[in-house]
Design a protein around this motif. Structure first.
Motif, short mmCIF file in Angstrom:
data_model
loop_
_atom_site.label_atom_id
_atom_site.label_comp_id
_atom_site.label_asym_id
_atom_site.label_seq_id
_atom_site.Cartn_x
_atom_site.Cartn_y
_atom_site.Cartn_z
N ILE A 72 8.65 -0.19 -0.78
CA ILE A 72 7.14 0.67 -0.65
C ILE A 72 7.41 0.73 1.43
O ILE A 72 6.36 1.84 1.34
CB ILE A 72 6.50 -1.02 -0.51
N ARG A 73 7.65 0.28 2.20
CA ARG A 73 7.86 0.86 3.46
C ARG A 73 8.78 2.71 3.17
O ARG A 73 7.95 2.98 3.62
CB ARG A 73 8.99 -0.28 4.59
N ARG A 74 9.72 2.34 2.97
CA ARG A 74 9.96 4.21 2.64
C ARG A 74 9.19 5.22 1.94
O ARG A 74 8.99 6.08 2.84
CB ARG A 74 12.05 4.17 1.99
N ARG A 75 8.93 4.34 1.20
CA ARG A 75 7.64 5.88 0.76
C ARG A 75 6.47 5.65 0.93
O ARG A 75 5.47 7.17 0.75
CB ARG A 75 7.62 5.64 -0.84
N ARG A 76 5.30 4.42 2.12
CA ARG A 76 4.40 5.50 2.54
C ARG A 76 3.39 4.18 1.79
O ARG A 76 2.71 5.38 1.83
CB ARG A 76 4.62 6.23 3.80
N ILE A 77 3.57 3.95 1.01
CA ILE A 77 2.52 3.90 -0.18
C ILE A 77 2.47 2.12 -0.32
O ILE A 77 1.68 1.96 -1.42
CB ILE A 77 3.89 3.96 -1.83
N ARG A 78 2.08 1.66 1.08
CA ARG A 78 1.33 -0.03 0.47
C ARG A 78 0.32 0.65 -0.16
O ARG A 78 -0.27 -0.90 -0.61
CB ARG A 78 1.60 -1.10 2.08
N ASP A 79 -0.79 1.02 0.29
CA ASP A 79 -2.21 0.52 0.06
C ASP A 79 -2.17 1.16 -1.44
O ASP A 79 -3.23 1.20 -2.21
CB ASP A 79 -2.93 2.30 1.23
N GLU A 80 -1.51 1.76 -2.17
CA GLU A 80 -1.40 2.11 -3.55
C GLU A 80 -0.82 1.00 -4.38
O GLU A 80 -1.45 1.54 -5.90
CB GLU A 80 -0.74 3.91 -3.63
N THR A 116 5.55 -7.19 4.55
CA THR A 116 3.98 -6.36 4.12
C THR A 116 2.95 -7.75 5.04
O THR A 116 3.39 -8.92 5.36
CB THR A 116 3.42 -6.12 3.42
#
Ligand code: NAP
Length: 316
Positions: A72-80, A116
């Motif tokens: 999740i951090r690598r892809r920067r998609i925490r909000d999704e 997170t």
């Protein structure tokens, strides 16, 4: 993909949920560390590409939280993404850990492993009917207030216990349990695979299914493919817990239906869960991109009431 709503979570939740326990199965965990990591990342990438934005993990799923969090951090998609994790699992000797101090300790360990600052849906992994649920609910509510959890829920709790907990929450002005995760699939188990595990399948659970239909509480159905009972070859584990004549006949009917409709048996079995007249999300685990795509394809298979009845009973 279809998405559902869970009160407290302000994101759509995909109705097929990636089962994070498979990230540590022998097939994946025996790979050398680098390949293991790569395989997990490929699977997770494929899941989100195919529209699956909800991921089920738990404090006790080995490296699963850390792997999911790193992706999740690598892809920067925490909000999704919708992160579902679980805590307060009994200890190794089977002793209950359903107490306020374990809620906080497990939650903070999960947040750290995931990297997170919040979990979308936090589930109490198992029940202990002797535990003081008010103290646990109060502690969970403090973590909701602090923004560390968006919604709380229970896994492997009877519907009566959920109803009692939510009545207690209502009377104190606390946030209630917003979702429940129990086993549910086209095949009914012969006995619980783990002490305290709860299913919605089988004749004995008729009143539970009725309660869920009336309360409209979201159900996150775990082992929604009966942990490999519909796969070829079938694992010894699946044969032990799901290998009955009734289930074998269900699988035969699923095979016939799959053949006639040019789909796979796994898709029929998953469609059975997803088409059920409950607010179901299917938690499914696999270790290959091909199976993942196959599972997500089940979302477009719609089964009517008659077909659900026939698959389950053989009666038209
Ligand atoms: N809350 C709880 O107490 C609890 C308990 C158990 C599980 N869970 C959650 O539920 C998730 C799913 O449950 P599960 O992993 O036990 O069982 P499952 O999803 O019912 O079944 C997984 C098995 O089905 C196979 N499979 C998946 N898709 C397939 C396809 N399209 N065709 C053929 N075979 C297919 C997998 O193969 P491969 O893996 O070999 O690819 C694996 O052997 C877990 O990962 C975990 O997140 C929660």
């Amino acid at each position: 993909m279809e998405y559902g709503k869970v009160a407290g979570i302000d994101k759509p939740v995909s109705r097929i949920v990636f089962g994070g326990d498979r990230l540590r199965t022998r097939r994946v965990s025996q790979l050398p560390a680098r390949r293991r990591e790569r395989r997990a990342l490929e699977l997770l990438d494929r899941a989100i590409e195919l529209g699956c934005n909800a991921f089920d993990t738990a404090r006790v799923y080995g490296d699963s939280e850390r792997t999911l969090g790193a992706w999740i951090r690598r892809r920067r998609i925490r909000d999704e993404v919708v992160v579902i994790s679980k805590g307060c699992h009994p200890d190794g000797a089977g002793y209950s850990r359903l107490a306020a101090q374990h809620v906080s300790a497990d939650l903070h360990a999960s947040l750290k492993a995931l990297g997170t600052d919040y979990i979308d849906l936090y589930l109490l992994h198992y029940d202990d009917p002797a535990a003081r649920i008010e103290a646990v609910l109060e502690r969970l509510n403090r973590h909701v207030e602090a923004g560390e959890i968006a919604a709380i829920g229970a896994s492997n709790w009877s519907h009566q216990r959920i109803a009692a907990a939510n009545a207690a929450a209502l009377s104190r002005g606390w946030k209630p349990l917003r979702a429940s995760s129990v086993q549910f699939s086209l095949a009914d188990w012969t006995r619980p695979p783990w002490p305290g595990a709860v299913t919605l399948g089988g004749d004995s659970e008729h009143s539970a299914r009725q309660w869920y239909a009336e309360s409209d509480l979201p159900v996150f159905a775990w082992s929604s493919l009966a942990r490999g009972f519909f796969s070829q070859p079938m694992s010894e584990w699946a044969a032990t817990y799901f290998g009955t004549e009734t289930n074998n006949r269900r699988r035969e009917r699923a095979r016939d239906f799959a053949h006639d409709n040019h789909i796979t048996v796994a898709q029929v079995a998953l469609a059975y869960v997803l088409s059920h007249p409950l607010r179901v999300f299917a938690v499914v685990g696999c270790t290959t991109e091909q199976k993942l795509a196959d599972d997500i394809g089940a979302m477009s298979v719609k089964l009517d009431e008659q077909t659900l009845h026939w698959l389950s009973t053989g009666q038209r």
